[in-house]
Write a protein that holds these residues in place. Structure first.
Motif, short mmCIF file in Angstrom:
data_model
loop_
_atom_site.label_atom_id
_atom_site.label_comp_id
_atom_site.label_asym_id
_atom_site.label_seq_id
_atom_site.Cartn_x
_atom_site.Cartn_y
_atom_site.Cartn_z
N ARG A 1 0.85 -1.19 0.00
CA ARG A 1 0.00 0.00 0.00
C ARG A 1 0.88 1.24 0.00
O ARG A 1 1.82 1.36 0.78
N LEU A 2 0.60 2.15 -0.89
CA LEU A 2 1.31 3.42 -1.00
C LEU A 2 0.29 4.54 -0.81
O LEU A 2 -0.74 4.56 -1.47
N ALA A 3 0.57 5.46 0.10
CA ALA A 3 -0.39 6.53 0.40
C ALA A 3 0.35 7.86 0.56
O ALA A 3 1.51 7.90 0.98
N GLY A 4 -0.33 8.94 0.23
CA GLY A 4 0.22 10.28 0.40
C GLY A 4 -0.87 11.28 0.69
O GLY A 4 -2.03 11.09 0.30
N LEU A 5 -0.52 12.36 1.38
CA LEU A 5 -1.50 13.39 1.75
C LEU A 5 -0.82 14.74 1.78
O LEU A 5 0.29 14.89 2.33
N TYR A 6 -1.48 15.74 1.19
CA TYR A 6 -1.02 17.13 1.30
C TYR A 6 -2.16 17.95 1.87
O TYR A 6 -3.29 17.87 1.39
N TYR A 17 -0.18 27.45 6.79
CA TYR A 17 0.25 26.15 7.29
C TYR A 17 0.19 25.14 6.14
O TYR A 17 -0.74 25.14 5.34
N SER A 18 1.17 24.23 6.10
CA SER A 18 1.13 23.15 5.12
C SER A 18 1.71 21.88 5.74
O SER A 18 2.65 21.95 6.54
N THR A 19 1.14 20.74 5.38
CA THR A 19 1.58 19.45 5.90
C THR A 19 1.62 18.45 4.75
O THR A 19 0.69 18.38 3.96
N THR A 20 2.70 17.68 4.68
CA THR A 20 2.86 16.63 3.68
C THR A 20 3.22 15.33 4.38
O THR A 20 4.13 15.32 5.21
N THR A 21 2.51 14.25 4.06
CA THR A 21 2.84 12.94 4.61
C THR A 21 2.82 11.92 3.48
O THR A 21 2.11 12.09 2.48
N ALA A 22 3.59 10.86 3.64
CA ALA A 22 3.60 9.76 2.70
C ALA A 22 3.99 8.49 3.44
O ALA A 22 4.72 8.54 4.44
#
Length: 263
Positions: A1-6, A17-22
């Protein structure tokens, strides 16, 4: 499983504000008698405020699982370990000592004794999940996590400490199949960090389209209950095992300036 969020928020502020996750995770091995071993990697990068406070958090995760009752139930224990690196540009901040009676003067000394602009500390999270099948194509998950039990110091100043409080979460979520093409996914999520509490309820419906059911559409909403905080709209597009979605928060709180956010 590959996931990402901005995530992008507070666009009205001088520094939004900014947030990046993967993350990437997979099943590593399935043993006899229903035992499982999984693993993965993840990272978070967050930047916020006039001081450009940034957080970089890479992690490694391992999880162990055991099937029961002819693989109708599964218990999984997960362990995440990583490091958190925080940086701050104090030159962008304003302090009481820099107020000259009418405006803030950045040339006045702030009388704050910053030790450095970078702080790093280890972080650990434990998680437990129980999954059970409901009929053939429906499932129910119940679980929780706990983080920062060692309450690491995250202070930028000399001769003082600022310990990061432990954070706890609990959740219950289901995936309920309706006929062949539809499913509904309700959920309840709770978080606590010292005196800050957050309760989120949401529900998402997904429908598959076409003879092969390769394409689909998801839609739904949520609501952060405590503090009458925000309503959330959600929309996603599906193709086979790929899901691309977006969510938007509508602020409904009257006392938005008094809210406490989880960190």
């Amino acid at each position: 499983r590959l996931a990402g969020l901005y995530r992008d928020q507070w666009r009205t502020l001088p520094v939004p504000y900014s947030t990046t996750t993967a993350s990437y995770d997979r099943l590593l091995k399935k043993f006899n008698k229903g035992w499982l071993l999984g693993g993965g990697v993840s990272f978070l990068y967050d930047k916020a405020g006039d001081g450009n406070l940034s957080i970089f958090n890479p992690n490694l995760t391992m999880n162990f699982g055991k099937y029961f009752n002819k693989e109708k139930q599964l218990i999984t224990l997960g362990i995440t370990a990583g490091i958190t690196i925080k940086s701050l540009d104090s030159r962008g901040l304003q302090f009481d000592n820099q107020y000259n009676g009418s405006t803030f003067d950045p040339n006045l000394p702030n009388n704050e004794d910053f030790s450095n602009n970078n702080v790093s500390y280890p972080n650990f999270t434990l998680g437990l999940n129980f999954r059970t099948k409901i009929k053939e194509k429906s499932t129910l998950d119940i679980g929780g996590t706990t983080s920062n039990l060692h309450t690491p110091d995250q202070n930028f100043l000399y001769k003082t400490t600022s310990q990061l409080p432990a954070r706890h979460s609990a959740y219950a979520k289901a995936k309920i199949a309706i006929k062949d093409a539809w499913n509904v996914q309700p959920g309840v999520f709770f978080q606590n960090q010292r005196k800050a509490n957050q309760l989120l309820i949401n529900a998402i419906a997904e429908v598959r389209i076409g003879d092969k059911k390769d394409f689909g559409l998801g839609f739904g909403g949520g609501y952060r209950v405590m503090g009458n905080d925000a309503a959330i709209a959600y929309l996603s597009f599906l193709y086979k095992t790929l899901r691309v979605g977006a969510a938007y928060d509508f602020n409904v709180a009257l006392n938005w300036y008094d809210r406490i956010y989880l960190g």
